[in-house]
Each structure stands twice: as structure tokens, then as C-alpha cells.
Design an enzyme around this catalytic site. Structure first.
Site, PDB file in Angstrom:
ATOM      1  N   ASP A 198     -22.036  30.165  -6.038  1.00 41.28           N
ATOM      2  CA  ASP A 198     -21.972  31.001  -4.835  1.00 41.28           C
ATOM      3  C   ASP A 198     -20.895  32.022  -5.172  1.00 41.28           C
ATOM      4  OD1 ASP A 198     -21.410  32.284  -2.494  1.00 41.28           O
ATOM      5  OD2 ASP A 198     -21.404  30.499  -1.251  1.00 41.28           O
ATOM      6  N   HIS A 199     -21.309  33.255  -5.419  1.00 43.63           N
ATOM      7  CA  HIS A 199     -20.343  34.214  -5.974  1.00 43.63           C
ATOM      8  C   HIS A 199     -19.164  34.467  -5.034  1.00 43.63           C
ATOM      9  CE1 HIS A 199     -22.746  37.108  -3.590  1.00 43.63           C
ATOM     10  NE2 HIS A 199     -21.593  37.729  -3.474  1.00 43.63           N
ATOM     11  N   GLU A 237     -22.402  42.868   7.570  1.00 44.53           N
ATOM     12  CA  GLU A 237     -22.821  43.911   6.625  1.00 44.53           C
ATOM     13  C   GLU A 237     -23.310  45.103   7.433  1.00 44.53           C
ATOM     14  OE1 GLU A 237     -24.895  42.148   2.858  1.00 44.53           O
ATOM     15  OE2 GLU A 237     -25.595  41.044   4.604  1.00 44.53           O
ATOM     16  N   HIS A 261     -22.347  31.258   1.826  1.00 47.41           N
ATOM     17  CA  HIS A 261     -21.059  31.954   1.964  1.00 47.41           C
ATOM     18  C   HIS A 261     -20.278  31.472   3.189  1.00 47.41           C
ATOM     19  CE1 HIS A 261     -22.840  34.383  -1.006  1.00 47.41           C
ATOM     20  NE2 HIS A 261     -23.289  35.366  -0.273  1.00 47.41           N
TER      21      HIS A 261
END
Lengths: 511, 380
Positions: A198-199, A237, A261
């Protein structure tokens, strides 16, 4: 991280641990992820001297390419996307280890060719039988990739080299599919060979949540139900689906953002102090948080979850189309582009403290933050002059953009009158540390080469998160969706989202 | 706010403002207040992570320090004093100039440094110290960077050392490098302040390349077996770098042996598990025809198992080549990109360390011992 052996010669160096020689194999090497993130991250690591001296990259995909043509494509990616500048010496060194294998993901012959190439690279470039496989493919290929890697003997570590697999999110699309994929993977590999990425966890500011909480003595005593009124986590976002309409129709915000996230941010915020910064110690504590969150019944879903979908509007001064007008999106789509949830954590620390989370697209701004709102003072000694219930202390951890930490508190306004006004004390990463932080993928690729899984998701963690999210999906399946779209692009979600907090006597903060 | 030629933003009207020394604190506050009220400008968040006092013996050194500090100003928000403690000019003069420079790189990313330049005559040393010390930002570390050869008897430097957490010098630039190294070692032993040396930072690529020799499983247990270290450096230059590198290697070997005794080390794949208890030794070889004082090669030897580990410069392609000659180890050399670090990089490296640098201090102690037997023309 502390599980890794520290060489006495590395003590005090910029790199206290160094990855051993290895080959990185990218499946889906001609895809967007490989070109925008992986190749630039690997080159930047090379440029900064973080890669091992003996290193190779192998691309594997269906398209026909030569080694040289693939290296040429990577050079373009590096030029356009790498944090480090393209420099002749570093690039030539990097490119000398680039190879390409043409093959279908389900074709054993392709894996036999890959194996032969890897063996020859061990001889030619001294990569010591160490392999890191990166699944940068659509998730539907993960099972067959695991099967074919195992069939080709490429997951076998008995010869001494490591064989690790990085799996991109989404890892499953619900609890059942995640469990099935885990079972499939664990038939052929050990859990410690699997690195579910999970970046978000590779971001410096996300890692700093732990440093902030457990590296400072002043906050942790307040970090509980005695002093915290509630917590708000926002992942907003301003962009829409950006040409990924078809993907988003399958995913929705709950799968795309909340399951991974947002759950990670929540777990890092709420977890107990781990006994060390070792991988399993940290992940044990995160799992405990997720397990302490009850799965919603269908009734609770209707009471605690708000879903939304954006209609046309305006974001950042520009007109934005509605979700249903995006390419690849069905005209009557009921896919959610916004979710808000009231979670509770049934443990000693957080009993009675709601965690309100929200995530969405086409919100007024791009922002990720965790805001901890503290309780009011127990007794107002200043006679109510400026002491307003609406001005509680708030500690906000901003993950992006303008990464930093702010604390809101009351201060006396200068003058004869006793008036209290809220002031904000700001710490900005960018004003205190001039050095550019590494990209998330740089950190995570390096950690995988080192065998450090602290910032990767463990099997039980991913299943616990899916358990919570799948309960919401089940609740939604039982009732007709609300009339969608129900919020205008450029606003903070549907009206019902305010009611979610209003019925608790609270309101969303404006990030 | 205006921009300097490098694009950094100069606060407070641009250029260094001549200010009344007695009013420096007030002027600093005014500078920030005016900046925060500037209409249309970026919102500047004031941050500070350290104090730095650069002590120069003349105008040329002060200018040099200012140039280097400007180059690293974008990394650390620092309150900087550049002190030109000159023996020239009016003996009683004490002049101050003030400016703040911000490196702005988009929303939320700006690093600001306050720079206070002081010109101090020989009879104003005590007053200068009395000006600087109260202006140090409380609770933050104090770095003192002395350019050239420190004059330990100077009253200003003595007062500054009383408040210093860390003192940085460049032994290569000193008139007597070995004596300065000894002084640094003495301060470390006395725990007065933590020493730092640009020469140590110059060795970073070498230390990285040497460490890489032992990163692989086949060589991970070798350090405890090493017995001899050879460091080659350019003759006609300071042996300090070679001595620090050799001292570091000896100390790391001893650390590996200590761990081995406590059972923490891995066993060498084909080793006998035994070992020689005699301390490892080091040789510094001065090589004619190579750049003065520059390291040109390091070798580390073991007898059981027999091993030769080497890092050498590969001049044509600006790389260090690291190789291990050991049974079962990969015979292919590993390349490490290498360029001679710029002075800005050395300063940045030194400013990255707050407080003591234990590995350096142990290397320093061993280097001082090694150099006790060095003849003036190099070699040991």
C-alpha cells in the site's frame, strides 16, 4: 526494521543496512505503473547509491520487445518521472542490467525462459540467486503468476537466495476473494515472501505518525478516551477518475481508498505502542485495532455509512463533469465516489471515541489529514469570555499536501478585555527539512530488497480490513442506493454526511 | 522581498542590513514581523532547527563560509552567525549585518535561514561573544565551524566553545593537521564538545564501498576474521584521511570481534570458527604521484579463512571498485559511483549530525594513535 542484522562496518553510515545483490523482475513491465513509478524509483535508488552494486532488472510482459528497446522505454520513463536527474554514468550502469522477456502470464514456457535468464544473470552480474518479483499487472493475473513462478521453481529459497513477491493493491475485491488469493499464494510461498503493498505506507509523513506518537513523550498520555473527543480522517481528491472509469466502476471509493489507505491511517493513529519497530511488532498492533472494530450489521451500515457520487460542478475554478459522464462509466452507475463512515474501536483506549472517516473524489481540494479533536476543558474559569465550545484543541497531522502538524489552542487577545481566540501553531516539513523526501515506491522497493516487511500489509491485516469493508458492501446490497449523483463536484460530499456528525453534536472540520 | 541571483528570496528589503549590534535581537524580530505582514508575498512559516557559528580569521574565509552556507541554506533552517575575527583594521570594531534568506520551492516548502555577519576586531572579542551567545536560539544545538586553523587561545573562540555542542573543522586546511587531529581527539575524550571534521566526511564514499564488501551472506562474518588493514594515499599530503579510514576499519573489526564473542556474529561459511586474538594492525602507505592526501586504495586481509578484500579507485570512470577474494564469494567486483565531494556536501554532512558521532570518535582515537608514529614525510 530492527530485525535486520547490522554489519559493524555499516554502523553510522548513511545506509545502515544495504540490500544484497538481486534481480528485480517486473510483471506487467510495459504498463503504466512500471513506467510511472517503478522504473523511476529504481533509477533514483541507483542514482543515490542505494541499490546493490550487483543488480539487474528484468521486464516480463506480452508485448514484443528487445532488451535495448525496453531499456529505451525505461529511459523515457526515468527522464519524465524520476526524482533524480538522468545522468550518463548512473544511467549506463543501470541500463547495463536491463533485460526483457516476452511472455504470457499464464504461459509456463515464458517462465522457463525467465528462469534461464535469471540463472544466467546470476553468473553474468553476480546477482546471487536473489529475486524480487513485482506483480504490476491487473489483479486477475495474481493467482496464475504465483502458480507459474512456483512451477518454474522461482519461489524456492532452498538454494540460499531469496525469492520475494510484491503484490500491488487491490489484494482481493472483498473478504472472500482476499482469503482465496491469500490461500492460493500461501500454497506456493511463505508469508514472509509476500509483500502486499500500500504505497501510502511508503510516505514519510505516514511513517511519521508513529514517530510523532511514540518518539515524543508529551502526546501519548493524551491519546485516549479521557482527553480525545473524536478523530476525523480525511482522504480527499480534487480530481475525478482521470480516464480510469472502467476500473472505478469495479472498485468504488470503498475498495479503492477506504479498505487500504484509510484503514492504514486509522490503524496507525489508534494502535497501541509496539514493543519495537520490528515488522511483526508493528503489524500485530495494527491488526489488533482492526479486530477491535466491530463489523457493521446492515442496520448499522444505514446509520453509520454515507455514500455519494459526484454530479457536475466546479473544482478549482474549472467546470467538472459528473461521474456518470466520465469515459467508461455507465450512464446509470451507482458506484460510490464518496464514502463517510463512523467507526468505533472497542478497546480500553478508545471506548466511546468515534473515528469519523471520509474519502472521495472531486472534493474541493486534495488533502489527506488526521485531525484529533480534544475534549473541552472540564470547567470554564474565564466566565465564557471567548471560551466557545466550537474552539476545542485540535491536533492535525497533514499527510498531503503541505505535510506537517498543526495544533490549535486558545490564546488571550492583547488588551484590557479577557478575550480568548483560537490560534494555530504550524510545523511544516518543508520549512524544517529542506531535503527532498524519497518517493513512496523508492522506500518500499528498497525495504522489499532488504526483506523488511514493516511497511507492507500482512495476511491477517488485509483480511481484517476487508472484513470491515465487506460488511458495508453487504449492508448496501440489502437496500436500494440513494438517489445518485448526490453531491456536486467541488463540494465536501452529500448533505447526509453532515447529518452523520450533527446527530452526535459534532461537525466536520474544513481541512 | 526580492530574489538573489540564485533565486533565493531575501527578506527585509534585500541585501544585508547594517544594524546596531546592541539592537540585533530587536532587528531580527522586526525582520520577521515585516515579512509576515508583506502583502502579496508567500506565507512564510518560521522554523529553526539549529544554531551555527562560522568563525573565520579574515575576510576571504568569511566570504568563503558565506558562500558555502548559502549553498546549504535550503536544507536546514538555521540561525547563522558568520564571524570575521580579523587581526586587521580597527582593533575595537564590532559591526553587524543582518539578512534572512528563504529557499522557496512551492506551496509549503520553504526553508529560511537568518544570517548575522559580524566583523570583530582583536579587542572586541569578548563583546562579540556577549552579542552572539544571548541570540542563540534556546534548546537547539549549537554548531561552531572554525575555518582554517583554530586559535584555541582566542577569547571569542573560547567563549563560543563553552556553548558549543559540536565543533567542526577541516584538518586538511590546518597548518598542522596532526596536531589539530590530536586536539579533536582530546576534546572527545574530555567530553567537552563533539568534534567534527570535513576530512571524515570526504571518506564517506570509501566507508560505504568498504562496508559493501561485507553485505553478502558469504562475507558477512568476515569482519571478525580480518587481521590487517592497508590504506594507500597520495604522498606529499596530509595522512589524516588515511589514518581516519584505517582507524575506522580497525575499530569496526574490533566491534565485529566483540559481537562474535557474544555470539551475535554469523559464522564464516568455510571458516574454522576460531581466530587470532591479536589486535588487527594497520599500515598507511604514502604513494608518490597520486593526489596529495587522497585515498587511492584500501585492502583488508584475513588468514583464516584466507581472504583479501580491496577497494580501489577506478580513475577513468569515476568509480570505486570493491572486490573480495574468498572461497565461495562472488569474484565479480562491484562498482560504486564516486566523485570527490564538494565542500558544500562536506558541510551538509557535518550539519546532519547533531551531537556526538560515536563511530567517528572511535576512529579518531585510533587515528591519533596511528599517527603518533608517523614521520613528517608520511608513511608509518
Amino acid at each position: 526494521m530492527s530485525e535486520l542484522a547490522l554489519s559493524p562496518f555499516r554502523e553510522g553510515l548513511a545506509r545502515e543496512v544495504a540490500p544484497p545483490p538481486c534481480t528485480v523482475v517486473i510483471f506487467g513491465a510495459t504498463g503504466d505503473l512500471a513506467h510511472r513509478k517503478l522504473a523511476p524509483a529504481l533509477y533514483t535508488l541507483k542514482h543515490e547509491g542505494m541499490l546493490p552494486g550487483r543488480f539487474a532488472i528484468v521486464g516480463y510482459a506480452r508485448s514484443e520487445y528487445t532488451d535495448q528497446a525496453f531499456a529505451g522505454d525505461l529511459k523515457t520513463s526515468v527522464t519524465e518521472h524520476a526524482r533524480a536527474p538522468l545522468e550518463a554514468g548512473a544511467w549506463e550502469d543501470f541500463a547495463s542490467g536491463v533485460r526483457y522477456v516476452t511472455g504470457e502470464f499464464g504461459d509456463p514456457a515464458g517462465f522457463a525462459r525467465l528462469r534461464a535468464l535469471l540463472v544466467s544473470l546470476d553468473q553474468e552480474r553476480g546477482t546471487a540467486g536473489n529475486r524480487l518479483f513485482y506483480f504490476a499487472t491487473p489483479p486477475s493475473f495474481y493467482p496464475v503468476l504465483f502458480q507459474n513462478l512456483a512451477a518454474a521453481g522461482l519461489l524456492d529459497e532452498s538454494a540460499g537466495g531469496f525469492a520475494r513477491v510484491i503484490v500491488e493493491k487491490p489484494f482481493g475485491r472483498d473478504l472472500a476473494s482476499a482469503q482465496a488469493l491469500n490461500a492460493e499464494a500461501l500454497k506456493v510461498a511463505q508469508e514472509q515472501q509476500i509483500f502486499r503493498i500500500d504505497h501510502y505506507l511508503g510516505k514519510e509523513t505516514v511513517q511519521n505518525i508513529l514517530v510523532f506518537r511514540f518518539g515524543n513523550a508529551i502526546f501519548e498520555p493524551l491519546w485516549n478516551h479521557k482527553y480525545v473527543d473524536h478523530v476525523q480522517i480525511t482522504v480527499g481528491e480534487s480530481i475525478g477518475v482521470e480516464g480510469r472509469g472502467k476500473f472505478y466502476e469495479e472498485a468504488g471509493t470503498l475498495r479503492d481508498i477506504v479498505q487500504n489507505h484509510l484503514m492504514q491511517l486509522l490503524a496507525l493513529t489508534a494502535m497501541e505502542p509496539p514493543v519495537s519497530f520490528a515488522a511483526d511488532a508493528v503489524r500485530d498492533e495494527k491488526v489488533k485495532v482492526l479486530r477491535a472494530m466491530p463489523r457493521f450489521t446492515p442496520r448499522e451500515v444505514s446509520e453509520r455509512v454515507v455514500r455519494g457520487q459526484y454530479g457536475p460542478g466546479s473544482v478549482g475554478g474549472e467546470d467538472a463533469p459528473g461521474y456518470r459522464a466520465e469515459p467508461g462509466v455507465a450512464a446509470e452507475s451507482n458506484t460510490e465516489t464518496f464514502v463517510a463512515i463512523k467507526f468505533e474501536i472497542d478497546n480500553w483506549r478508545w471506548a466511546g471515541v468515534p473515528f469519523y472517516v471520509r474519502a472521495g473524489k472531486r472534493l474541493p481540494k486534495r488533502v489527506t489529514e488526521i485531525a484529533v479533536q480534544f475534549k473541552d476543558v472540564p470547567h470554564a474559569i474565564f466566565g465564557g469570555q471567548g471560551e466557545r465550545p466550537g474552539d476545542p484543541n485540535v491536533l492535525a497531522l497533514r499527510i498531503q499536501p503541505e505535510e506537517g502538524i498543526s495544533l490549535k489552542f486558545g490564546a488571550k487577545v492583547p488588551g484590557a478585555r479577557l478575550t480568548i481566540e483560537p490560534v494555530k501553531m504550524d510545523f511544516l516539513y518543508g520549512s524544517s527539512f529542506g531535503a527532498e523526501p524519497p518517493e513512496a515506491y523508492e522506500r518500499l522497493l528498497l525495504d522489499a530488497m532488504l526483506g523488511d516487511s514493516t511497511l507492507f500489509i500482512r495476511k491477517d491485516e488485509v483480511e481484517a480490513a476487508w472484513g470491515l469493508v465487506s460488511a458495508v458492501h453487504q449492508g448496501w446490497a440489502d437496500v436500494p442506493p440513494p438517489a445518485l449523483p448526490n453531491y456536486e463536484a467541488g463540494t465536501w460530499g452529500p448533505e447526509a454526511v453532515n447529518a452523520l456528525l450533527a446527530k452526535d453534536g459534532r461537525e466536520w472540520r474544513r481541512p | 522581498m526580492i530574489a538573489d541571483p540564485e533565486g533565493r528570496q531575501i527578506l527585509g528589503g534585500g541585501g544585508a542590513l547594517a544594524v546596531d549590534v546592541k539592537a540585533l535581537g530587536r532587528e531580527l524580530r522586526r525582520l520577521w514581523e515585516e515579512t509576515s505582514r508583506a502583502p502579496g508575498g508567500p506565507v512564510i512559516t518560521r522554523a529553526c532547527t539549529r544554531n551555527l557559528i562560522a568563525v573565520a580569521a579574515n575576510a576571504a574565509e568569511a566570504e568563503h563560509a558565506t558562500r558555502l552556507l548559502a549553498a546549504v541554506a535550503g536544507l536546514h533552517p538555521t540561525r547563522v552567525f558568520v564571524v570575521e575575527a580579523s587581526a586587521e583594521g580597527d582593533p575595537a570594531r564590532l559591526e553587524a549585518h543582518l539578512q534572512a534568506v528563504c529557499s522557496i520551492r512551492g506551496a509549503g516548502r520553504h526553508v529560511c535561514c537568518e544570517q548575522i555577519a559580524l566583523t570583530v576586531g582583536p579587542r572586541a572579542r569578548r563583546r562579540a561573544a556577549g552579542t552572539i551567545v544571548p541570540l542563540l536560539v534556546p534548546d537547539l544545538p549549537v554548531f561552531v565551524w572554525v575555518l582554517g586553523t583554530p586559535n584555541w587561545d582566542d577569547e571569542l573562540l573560547q567563549r563560543l566553545l563553552e556553548v558549543a555542542d559540536r565543533v567542526v573543522v577541516d584538518t586538511r586546511a590546518a597548518s598542522d593537521p596532526v596536531a589539530l587531529l590530536g586536539a579533536l581527539d582530546g576534546s572527545a575524550r574530555d567530553d567537552r564538545w563533539a568534534p567534527g571534521d570535513f576530512e571524515w566526511s570526504r571518506l564517506a564514499p570509501w566507508r560505504e564501498a568498504v562496508a559493501s564488501l561485507f553485505d553478502e551472506p558469504s562475507t558477512a562474518a568476515l569482519p571478525a576474521r580480518l587481521e590487517r588493514v592497508v590504506v594507500r594515499y597520495g604522498a606529499a599530503g596530509s595522512p589524516i584521511g588515511a589514518a581516519l579510514l584505517a582507524g575506522w576499519a580497525l575499530d569496526r573489526i574490533q566491534s565485529a570481534r566483540d559481537r562474535s564473542e557474544t555470539g551475535l556474529a554469523l559464522r564464516v561459511a568455510d571458516g574454522d570458527g576460531g581466530g587470532d586474538d591479536a589486535p588487527a594492525t594497520a599500515v598507511l602507505e604514502a604513494i608518490p604521484g597520486r593526489a596529495a592526501g587522497e585515498i587511492c586504495g584500501v585492502e583488508l586481509y584475513a588468514r583464516a579463512p584466507h581472504a583479501r578484500c580491496a577497494v580501489v579507485t577506478s580513475g577513468e570512470d569515476a568509480a570505486l571498485s570493491a572486490s573480495v577474494d574468498l572461497q565461495n564469494a562472488c569474484p565479480l567486483p562491484a562498482r560504486h559511483p564516486w566523485t570527490r565531494p564538494a565542500e558544500e556536501t562536506l558541510l551538509e554532512d557535518q550539519l546532519d549530525v547533531i551531537g556526538i558521532w560515536p563511530v567517528y570518535e572511535r576512529a579518531l582515537a585510533r587515528a591519533a594513535t596511528l599517527l603518533a608514529g608517523v614521520t613528517p614525510d608520511g608513511g608509518s
